[in-house]
Design an enzyme around this catalytic site. Structure first.
Site, mmCIF file in Angstrom:
data_model
loop_
_atom_site.group_PDB
_atom_site.id
_atom_site.type_symbol
_atom_site.label_atom_id
_atom_site.label_comp_id
_atom_site.label_asym_id
_atom_site.label_seq_id
_atom_site.Cartn_x
_atom_site.Cartn_y
_atom_site.Cartn_z
ATOM 1 N N GLN A 86 0.608 -1.040 0.061
ATOM 2 C CA GLN A 86 -0.260 0.290 0.286
ATOM 3 C C GLN A 86 0.586 1.067 0.167
ATOM 4 O OE1 GLN A 86 -1.777 -1.501 3.498
ATOM 5 N NE2 GLN A 86 -3.433 -0.897 3.067
ATOM 6 N N HIS A 106 -1.288 1.439 -4.714
ATOM 7 C CA HIS A 106 -1.277 2.508 -4.321
ATOM 8 C C HIS A 106 -1.020 3.704 -5.212
ATOM 9 C CE1 HIS A 106 -3.908 2.259 -0.300
ATOM 10 N NE2 HIS A 106 -4.604 1.354 -1.575
ATOM 11 N N CYS A 114 0.060 11.945 -16.293
ATOM 12 C CA CYS A 114 -0.539 12.896 -17.313
ATOM 13 C C CYS A 114 -1.759 12.575 -16.938
ATOM 14 C CB CYS A 114 0.187 13.853 -18.213
ATOM 15 S SG CYS A 114 -1.210 14.239 -19.436
ATOM 16 N N CYS A 117 -3.312 12.493 -21.251
ATOM 17 C CA CYS A 117 -3.089 11.760 -22.031
ATOM 18 C C CYS A 117 -1.704 9.886 -21.403
ATOM 19 C CB CYS A 117 -1.894 12.726 -23.481
ATOM 20 S SG CYS A 117 0.149 12.369 -22.574
ATOM 21 N N ILE A 223 8.024 -3.786 13.715
ATOM 22 C CA ILE A 223 8.403 -4.814 12.488
ATOM 23 C C ILE A 223 9.713 -4.925 12.146
ATOM 24 C CG2 ILE A 223 8.145 -4.580 9.874
ATOM 25 C CD1 ILE A 223 5.451 -2.807 11.050
#
Ligand SMILES: [Zn+2]
Length: 242
Positions: A86, A106, A114, A117, A223
């Protein structure tokens, strides 16, 4: 092994958890507009501020930590690893995981896009233009509005990346849910898919998650300590399934 990673794996690298108690969105009520599609599209001033924030973020030197490196160790030891993240910080790749093994649910802060386009390029190129005096650089192909590929509020997730993430979760033997509160989709849904597929689910998160009761194990330690220990265990365990 599939590893779903959220903001918690990067806080030890000094990247703030936006939703946490000291998160940017709690301290600056306006910050959320910078990452909300309708504000960003409608207001050049919001875009100028967003580019300044991107510039500041790019100048901060952030390094992967022992948590990111543990997943690389697993991969290099020959265990097939896929990371579903994420996060948009690119730290899994910076730690040494090949791009193809990291699915960025994400988007990424290292790439621009852009909105008209679809042209893409390295964020560094767009930031060079900001530094050279274009506070809100427009697409060089079509003049359209540029943003990072990071998914904004009100913007749908990339459906292809999501479908691939579900396939990875379904096929996993071990599903590590690391540093994510598992309260929002797609993260929560991916744990469901892994459970349905029969994976052993291990939750590594400082706070409670809605999946703690369904997990084979829940680890609350930081962690950057817990993940290296878990990886050592996985590498030493006899392969019960292949
Ligand atoms: Zn364009």
């Amino acid at each position: 092994v599939a590893a779903l990673t959220g903001a918690g794996i990067s806080t030890d690298s000094g990247i703030p958890d936006y939703r946490g108690p000291n998160g940017v969105w709690r301290t600056d009520p306006d910050a959320e507009k910078l990452v909300t599609w309708s504000y960003y599209m409608a207001d050049p001033e919001i875009r100028r501020r967003a580019w300044k924030v991107r510039q500041a973020a790019a100048e901060r030197r952030v390094e992967p930590n022992a948590g990111h490196r543990a997943l690389v160790d697993l991969d290099r030891a020959g265990v097939p690893v896929r990371v579903l993240t994420q996060n948009v910080d690119g730290l899994h790749q910076a730690a040494g995981l090949p791009d193809g093994k990291v699915l960025e649910l994400h988007g990424s802060s290292r790439e621009f896009l852009c909105v008209s386009c679809g042209a893409r390029g390295p964020m560094a190129e767009a930031l060079d233009r900001v530094a050279a005096g274009e506070p809100d650089p427009a697409c060089e192909e079509c003049g359209g509005i540029l943003k990072s590929t990071t998914v904004m509020f009100e913007e749908p997730l990339d459906s292809r990346a999501l479908a691939e993430a579900k396939a990875v979760a379904a096929a996993s033997d071990v599903f590590l849910a690391v540093g994510s509160t598992l309260q929002v989709h797609p993260a929560a849904g991916l744990v469901d898919v892994a459970l349905l597929g029969g994976a052993r689910v291990i939750v590594v998160n400082a706070e409670r998650t809605p999946y703690d009761a369904m997990a084979e194990r829940v680890v609350r330690e930081p962690i950057s300590e817990a993940l290296p220990a878990l990886v050592r265990e996985l590498l030493n365990a006899p392969q019960s399934r292949s």
